[in-house]
Design a protein around this motif. Structure first.
Motif, PDB file in Angstrom:
ATOM      1  N   SER A 141      44.307  56.913 -35.061  1.00  0.00           N
ATOM      2  CA  SER A 141      43.407  56.412 -34.022  1.00  0.00           C
ATOM      3  C   SER A 141      44.029  55.280 -33.209  1.00  0.00           C
ATOM      4  CB  SER A 141      42.102  55.935 -34.650  1.00  0.00           C
ATOM      5  OG  SER A 141      42.385  54.910 -35.604  1.00  0.00           O
ATOM      6  N   GLY A 142      45.274  54.902 -33.509  1.00  0.00           N
ATOM      7  CA  GLY A 142      45.950  53.822 -32.797  1.00  0.00           C
ATOM      8  C   GLY A 142      46.276  52.675 -33.736  1.00  0.00           C
ATOM      9  N   VAL A 143      46.790  51.594 -33.183  1.00  0.00           N
ATOM     10  CA  VAL A 143      47.153  50.435 -33.992  1.00  0.00           C
ATOM     11  C   VAL A 143      45.884  49.819 -34.584  1.00  0.00           C
ATOM     12  CG1 VAL A 143      48.175  48.131 -33.974  1.00  0.00           C
ATOM     13  CG2 VAL A 143      49.258  49.984 -32.677  1.00  0.00           C
ATOM     14  N   THR A 144      45.890  49.699 -35.918  1.00  0.00           N
ATOM     15  CA  THR A 144      44.736  49.184 -36.653  1.00  0.00           C
ATOM     16  C   THR A 144      45.199  48.029 -37.534  1.00  0.00           C
ATOM     17  OG1 THR A 144      43.797  51.416 -36.697  1.00  0.00           O
ATOM     18  CG2 THR A 144      42.904  49.815 -38.268  1.00  0.00           C
ATOM     19  N   LEU A 145      44.587  46.873 -37.377  1.00  0.00           N
ATOM     20  CA  LEU A 145      44.942  45.722 -38.209  1.00  0.00           C
ATOM     21  C   LEU A 145      44.658  46.015 -39.678  1.00  0.00           C
ATOM     22  CD1 LEU A 145      43.655  42.771 -36.011  1.00  0.00           C
ATOM     23  CD2 LEU A 145      46.034  43.433 -36.415  1.00  0.00           C
ATOM     24  N   THR A 146      45.497  45.480 -40.552  1.00  0.00           N
ATOM     25  CA  THR A 146      45.340  45.644 -42.005  1.00  0.00           C
ATOM     26  C   THR A 146      45.303  44.256 -42.655  1.00  0.00           C
ATOM     27  OG1 THR A 146      47.738  45.859 -42.244  1.00  0.00           O
ATOM     28  CG2 THR A 146      46.463  47.914 -42.063  1.00  0.00           C
ATOM     29  N   PRO A 147      44.262  43.480 -42.404  1.00  0.00           N
ATOM     30  CA  PRO A 147      44.217  42.105 -42.927  1.00  0.00           C
ATOM     31  C   PRO A 147      44.274  42.046 -44.451  1.00  0.00           C
ATOM     32  CG  PRO A 147      42.084  42.758 -42.032  1.00  0.00           C
ATOM     33  CD  PRO A 147      43.061  43.834 -41.661  1.00  0.00           C
ATOM     34  N   GLU A 148      43.863  43.103 -45.134  1.00  0.00           N
ATOM     35  CA  GLU A 148      43.934  43.123 -46.599  1.00  0.00           C
ATOM     36  C   GLU A 148      45.376  43.103 -47.105  1.00  0.00           C
ATOM     37  OE1 GLU A 148      43.779  47.401 -45.141  1.00  0.00           O
ATOM     38  OE2 GLU A 148      42.796  45.521 -44.608  1.00  0.00           O
ATOM     39  N   ASP A 149      46.347  43.376 -46.216  1.00  0.00           N
ATOM     40  CA  ASP A 149      47.761  43.383 -46.591  1.00  0.00           C
ATOM     41  C   ASP A 149      48.513  42.140 -46.134  1.00  0.00           C
ATOM     42  OD1 ASP A 149      47.940  46.019 -47.893  1.00  0.00           O
ATOM     43  OD2 ASP A 149      47.354  46.752 -45.928  1.00  0.00           O
ATOM     44  N   ASP A 150      47.837  41.257 -45.408  1.00  0.00           N
ATOM     45  CA  ASP A 150      48.516  40.077 -44.861  1.00  0.00           C
ATOM     46  C   ASP A 150      49.081  39.168 -45.949  1.00  0.00           C
ATOM     47  OD1 ASP A 150      47.896  40.984 -42.333  1.00  0.00           O
ATOM     48  OD2 ASP A 150      46.346  39.477 -41.953  1.00  0.00           O
TER      49      ASP A 150
END
Length: 174
Positions: A141-150
């Motif tokens: 669906s496009g670039v999706t943030l993954t804050p759980e991996d930060d």
């Protein structure tokens, strides 16, 4: 110095591949999934073998494509770092990481990995750094943030900052 065998996935025999998978299942307490195994294949494997020829430590580096903001990067991604429970705290994790890091440093724009909290000390002591920008994935669906991996994404070989975007794959993207 502990001898480390370097072998491509293509050159692992069926029994060797099964033995590595068995080590990973044991080392991860049964929490190593089929998708995790798939992520560890297709690159180089770094193995320490026990006296009977069985793997007692493992790491792999697989090629991935990343973006830093809009800049494409070739990434050597570290997967499946494991040491047999009976052989831990003997430097074997570092033994397999040394040639993995050499492969990354001489063959890729950057190295990356995702580490459990227990693994942070190993990677920090080896010069890896926690990525200090946002992480994301190039999802269908496009670039999706993954804050759980930060808080678990480590890098080497790059000092820039920005949004680090990994390529899409099934299972854990980081």
């Amino acid at each position: 110095m502990t001898p480390v065998r370097t072998v491509s996935t293509a050159d692992l025999s069926g029994p060797e591949r099964s033995a590595v998978r068995g080590l990973l299942d044991l080392a991860f307490g049964g929490a190593f999934t089929a998708e995790d195994w798939d992520h560890a294949l297709g690159g180089l494997h770094f193995l320490v073998l026990g006296g009977g020829g069985e793997p007692i430590a493992h790491a792999s580096v697989v090629p991935r494509r990343f973006l830093l903001d809009d800049r494409p990067l070739r990434c050597g991604y570290v997967e499946a770092v494991a040491v047999h429970p009976a052989h831990r705290r003997q430097g074997l994790g570092g033994a397999v990481m040394a040639p993995a890091e050499r492969a990354i440093d001489h063959g890729y724009d950057l190295g990356a990995l995702s580490a459990s909290e227990d693994g942070h000390g190993l990677y920090l002591s080896r010069g890896w750094r926690l990525w200090d920008g946002p992480t994301a994935v190039l999802a269908p669906s496009g670039v999706t943030l993954t804050p759980e991996d930060d808080d678990s994404t480590f890098v080497r070989g790059i000092t820039a900052t920005g949004t680090l975007v990994c390529d899409w794959r099934a299972g854990d993207v980081w």
